[in-house]
Design a protein around this motif. Structure first.
Motif, PDB file in Angstrom:
ATOM      1  N   UNK A 127      96.582 -45.925  64.411  1.00 39.60           N
ATOM      2  CA  UNK A 127      95.829 -46.997  65.065  1.00 39.60           C
ATOM      3  C   UNK A 127      94.707 -46.351  65.868  1.00 39.60           C
ATOM      4  N   UNK A 128      93.494 -46.375  65.319  1.00 43.06           N
ATOM      5  CA  UNK A 128      92.385 -45.620  65.901  1.00 43.06           C
ATOM      6  C   UNK A 128      92.102 -46.022  67.350  1.00 43.06           C
ATOM      7  N   UNK A 129      92.202 -47.322  67.610  1.00 44.12           N
ATOM      8  CA  UNK A 129      91.918 -47.799  68.978  1.00 44.12           C
ATOM      9  C   UNK A 129      92.924 -47.212  69.973  1.00 44.12           C
ATOM     10  N   UNK A 130      94.218 -47.293  69.624  1.00 45.35           N
ATOM     11  CA  UNK A 130      95.245 -46.787  70.549  1.00 45.35           C
ATOM     12  C   UNK A 130      95.292 -45.261  70.543  1.00 45.35           C
ATOM     13  N   UNK A 131      94.937 -44.677  69.406  1.00 44.39           N
ATOM     14  CA  UNK A 131      94.823 -43.214  69.358  1.00 44.39           C
ATOM     15  C   UNK A 131      93.816 -42.732  70.390  1.00 44.39           C
ATOM     16  N   UNK A 132      92.638 -43.393  70.403  1.00 44.39           N
ATOM     17  CA  UNK A 132      91.589 -42.991  71.340  1.00 44.39           C
ATOM     18  C   UNK A 132      91.941 -43.351  72.781  1.00 44.39           C
ATOM     19  N   UNK A 133      92.623 -44.509  72.951  1.00 41.87           N
ATOM     20  CA  UNK A 133      92.889 -44.990  74.305  1.00 41.87           C
ATOM     21  C   UNK A 133      94.127 -44.353  74.923  1.00 41.87           C
ATOM     22  N   UNK A 134      95.154 -44.081  74.100  1.00 45.88           N
ATOM     23  CA  UNK A 134      96.429 -43.622  74.659  1.00 45.88           C
ATOM     24  C   UNK A 134      96.849 -42.232  74.158  1.00 45.88           C
ATOM     25  N   UNK A 135      97.023 -42.096  72.839  1.00 47.45           N
ATOM     26  CA  UNK A 135      97.655 -40.882  72.312  1.00 47.45           C
ATOM     27  C   UNK A 135      96.817 -39.629  72.532  1.00 47.45           C
ATOM     28  N   UNK A 136      95.555 -39.700  72.116  1.00 46.64           N
ATOM     29  CA  UNK A 136      94.705 -38.498  72.200  1.00 46.64           C
ATOM     30  C   UNK A 136      94.533 -38.006  73.639  1.00 46.64           C
ATOM     31  N   UNK A 137      94.221 -38.895  74.604  1.00 48.48           N
ATOM     32  CA  UNK A 137      94.090 -38.392  75.998  1.00 48.48           C
ATOM     33  C   UNK A 137      95.379 -37.732  76.490  1.00 48.48           C
ATOM     34  N   UNK A 138      96.533 -38.301  76.116  1.00 46.25           N
ATOM     35  CA  UNK A 138      97.810 -37.706  76.529  1.00 46.25           C
ATOM     36  C   UNK A 138      97.962 -36.300  75.927  1.00 46.25           C
ATOM     37  N   UNK A 149     113.029 -29.740  78.301  1.00 47.66           N
ATOM     38  CA  UNK A 149     111.946 -30.050  79.239  1.00 47.66           C
ATOM     39  C   UNK A 149     110.986 -30.999  78.528  1.00 47.66           C
ATOM     40  N   UNK A 150     111.140 -32.283  78.783  1.00 48.35           N
ATOM     41  CA  UNK A 150     110.396 -33.252  77.965  1.00 48.35           C
ATOM     42  C   UNK A 150     109.693 -34.308  78.817  1.00 48.35           C
ATOM     43  N   UNK A 151     108.473 -34.621  78.390  1.00 51.49           N
ATOM     44  CA  UNK A 151     107.720 -35.725  78.990  1.00 51.49           C
ATOM     45  C   UNK A 151     107.658 -36.833  77.942  1.00 51.49           C
ATOM     46  N   UNK A 152     108.134 -38.009  78.317  1.00 52.69           N
ATOM     47  CA  UNK A 152     108.231 -39.113  77.359  1.00 52.69           C
ATOM     48  C   UNK A 152     107.120 -40.130  77.616  1.00 52.69           C
ATOM     49  N   UNK A 153     106.407 -40.481  76.527  1.00 54.47           N
ATOM     50  CA  UNK A 153     105.308 -41.442  76.656  1.00 54.47           C
ATOM     51  C   UNK A 153     105.492 -42.533  75.602  1.00 54.47           C
ATOM     52  N   UNK A 154     105.458 -43.773  76.059  1.00 58.65           N
ATOM     53  CA  UNK A 154     105.557 -44.910  75.139  1.00 58.65           C
ATOM     54  C   UNK A 154     104.145 -45.429  74.845  1.00 58.65           C
ATOM     55  N   UNK A 155     103.815 -45.504  73.553  1.00 58.44           N
ATOM     56  CA  UNK A 155     102.494 -46.017  73.168  1.00 58.44           C
ATOM     57  C   UNK A 155     102.657 -47.497  72.836  1.00 58.44           C
ATOM     58  N   UNK A 156     102.112 -48.333  73.670  1.00 54.78           N
ATOM     59  CA  UNK A 156     102.285 -49.775  73.488  1.00 54.78           C
ATOM     60  C   UNK A 156     101.318 -50.319  72.436  1.00 54.78           C
ATOM     61  N   UNK A 157     101.729 -51.396  71.797  1.00 57.34           N
ATOM     62  CA  UNK A 157     100.849 -52.100  70.854  1.00 57.34           C
ATOM     63  C   UNK A 157     100.831 -51.542  69.457  1.00 57.34           C
ATOM     64  N   UNK A 158     101.626 -50.512  69.181  1.00 60.44           N
ATOM     65  CA  UNK A 158     101.632 -49.908  67.843  1.00 60.44           C
ATOM     66  C   UNK A 158     103.075 -49.710  67.372  1.00 60.44           C
ATOM     67  N   UNK A 159     103.206 -49.398  66.071  1.00 60.90           N
ATOM     68  CA  UNK A 159     104.498 -49.059  65.505  1.00 60.90           C
ATOM     69  C   UNK A 159     104.590 -47.569  65.211  1.00 60.90           C
TER      70      UNK A 159
END
Lengths: 340, 224
Positions: free
Chosen positions: A321-332, A304-314
């Motif tokens: 990446x603090x900016x993408x962490x705050x914008x994408x990863x952390x909210x998810x 049972x998996x939800x897949x999320x692609x974080x764009x702009x990072x490796x």
């Protein structure tokens, strides 16, 4: 004396050289803790540490003690949790965020290679038992929820753990596990380390071997070399286009666990079909070794998996990446935990 | 002062090496009037390597000596951040029919640089070769040891972010050592030679291996 000098200048040169060599004053030794790599918790009592499953582990925890525990599990094997410290933000959201360097890694206690390889395939159980011991150490109330947040090797370890102990984690967050079956891990490592033959990166990884050599359990030397070699990867982005931070590599455990995995073809997907709690699975948009089809292949292992692609990072940038962490990863992550 | 002592020590070692002793040559085809040997090579030895060398042959019926200097760089984007220079020589000690035994000893100065550290090392490379030498071709087996005797570490700001208290300076005793084993063969024509060397490298504990544990060299000699 004069005649001796005339007759044997070669001998005189040897004597002078020997005299000078042995009078060269104070020296620094490459195997002395604290010279080239930081001391571990067993060498520096000021470091935060816990004792778990027979090992002193470098560890810290943040946030309310009785709140849902988020256990951050670092990559490697042989990495450390310094690059995961953005996860500390989750404590501000009311969670208990726990970091630890795995045994033989980062600033945790070192052990001989034989202590792992002699266990054969049970070496992986040692890592699972360690994770259980870390959870038990920080658990304050009996029904305290546990969420595993693993990155890279940490995600592989977390997957294997819930496959074996499905009742011990009430949530699973994964960031780019290279693979779960041994062949997948081999293929991913090969792909992610496929440096061009003529490249500076390959040269930096190989040329050093003529300057520094270490014996099997000379941790200070081997860890230093591993840190030098692991510093940059333009395929995955580690230390390249992704921010990176670490304390100290664990070369012996990395070598030992790869050796065990290779010998016994460890399958970290075993039992995962029994873990039916939703899994949040991140992968990155810029890791050239982790393309969409690879993510699809790996996520098939989860029930049972939800897949999320974080764009702009490796690979590391999903968290570093603090900016993408705050914008994408952390909210998810926060939405995921709230949904459990 | 301490640094200058190190340099002095190792300069002397280099000079001693020069007395007793590295190019791969066909001893059988060396003519009396051929004094100068220019060489170029490409191969794999701790990386993809390009090298050049010069040797001068000293006349001696009993123990022919070739003093030489060599310089090599690995491939990569930065031209001279890493390099290796050697000074030393070959001595042919024994000749029994077509079989010959020679040794080489070379003082080494080499540098390595990446985004974390710059290393400067003085070392010593010693080896022996037993070979079968015809006028037009030769084959041989080589065993050698490369010791990194003393190394200077200078770390970058990037590594100091990882470990602020890292100690820069001269590190000894020896920071490394590797044994190597190789077979070699060559073909001689006119005053020129081409040769091939294939082998493996293992650390001095005979257990651990370098990241690239192989040795490969394709070379060309021009004799004047």
């Amino acid at each position: 004396m004069t005649s001796l000098r005339k007759k044997n200048p070669f001998g005189i040169a040897v004597v002078i050289a020997a005299t000078l060599l042995f009078s060269c004053g104070e020296e620094l030794s490459i195997d002395e803790p604290g010279n080239l790599v930081p001391k571990t918790v067993t060498q520096d009592a000021s470091l935060p540490a816990i004792y778990a499953n027979g090992a002193w582990l470098h560890s810290e925890a943040f946030g309310p003690e009785e709140a849902t525990m988020i256990i951050a599990i670092h990559g490697g094997p042989g990495g450390d949790y310094r690059y995961l410290l953005n996860c500390k933000d989750l404590a501000d959201n009311g969670y208990r965020v726990i970091f630890y360097d795995q045994r033989g890694s980062g600033l945790s206690q070192r052990f001989p290679k034989r202590s792992y390889t002699s266990l054969q395939e049970r070496a992986v159980d040692l890592m699972y038992d360690e994770l259980t011991a870390v959870i038990d150490h920080y658990r304050k109330i009996p029904n305290q929820k546990v969420i595993l947040l693993g990155h890279s090797w940490g995600a592989i370890l977390a997957s294997g753990y819930v496959g074996k102990h499905p009742d011990k984690a009430q949530g699973l967050i994964l960031c780019e596990p290279g693979g779960l079956k041994w062949k997948e891990i081999e293929d991913y490592v090969k792909e992610s380390r496929s440096f061009k033959l003529w490249s500076e990166l390959l040269n930096d990884a190989t040329y050093l071997d003529q300057f520094i050599t270490g014996k099997e359990d000379q941790h200070e030397i081997l860890d230093y070399k591993a840190t030098m070699m692991a510093s940059k990867n333009d395929i995955t982005g580690e230390g390249d286009f992704d921010p990176s931070a670490s304390w100290r590599s664990g070369a012996v455990i990395m070598d030992a666990l790869f050796s065990v995995g290779d010998s016994y073809h460890i399958d970290f997907s075993k039992g995962l079909e029994n873990y039916t709690i939703p899994t949040l699975f991140f992968y990155s948009g810029r890791n050239r070794a982790y393309h969409d089809s690879w993510a699809q292949k790996i996520t098939r292992h989860y029930a049972n998996v939800e897949v999320v692609k974080i764009n702009g990072v490796g690979h590391d940038g999903i968290i570093t990446n603090t900016q993408e962490w705050n914008a994408q990863t952390k909210p998810q992550i926060i939405n995921y935990i709230n949904s459990l | 002062m301490k640094n200058s002592k190190h340099y002095a020590c190792l300069l002397i070692f280099g000079l001693i090496s020069n007395f007793i002793q590295a190019q791969t040559v066909n001893w059988q085809s060396l003519k009396d009037n051929e004094k100068h040997i220019f060489s170029a090579n490409i191969g794999a030895e701790y990386g993809i390597i390009y090298g050049v060398g010069y040797g001068y042959k000293f006349d001696s019926k009993l123990f022919p000596v070739i003093a030489n200097v060599e310089f090599s760089i690995p491939s990569g984007d930065k031209l001279l951040d890493d390099f290796k220079s050697k000074i030393g020589g070959n001595v042919r000690w024994i000749k029994l029919g077509k079989f010959q035994f020679s040794t080489k000893a070379q003082g080494i100065f080499r540098r390595f640089g990446n985004e974390n550290v710059r290393l400067s090392n003085f070392g010593l490379d010693m080896s022996g070769v037993i070979g079968y030498y015809e006028k037009r071709w030769f084959v041989g087996a080589e065993v050698g040891f490369d010791k990194a005797i003393v190394t200077h570490f200078k770390h970058t700001d990037k590594y100091r972010e990882i470990f602020p208290d890292v100690k820069d300076g001269w590190y000894e005793p020896a920071t490394g050592g590797n044994f190597y084993y190789a077979i070699q063969g060559g073909y001689t024509f006119k005053n020129q030679e081409i040769y091939l060397k294939l082998g493996s490298i293992v650390s001095e504990d005979f257990k651990t291996k370098p990241t690239l544990p192989y040795l490969l060299q394709i070379g060309y000699n021009y004799k004047l």
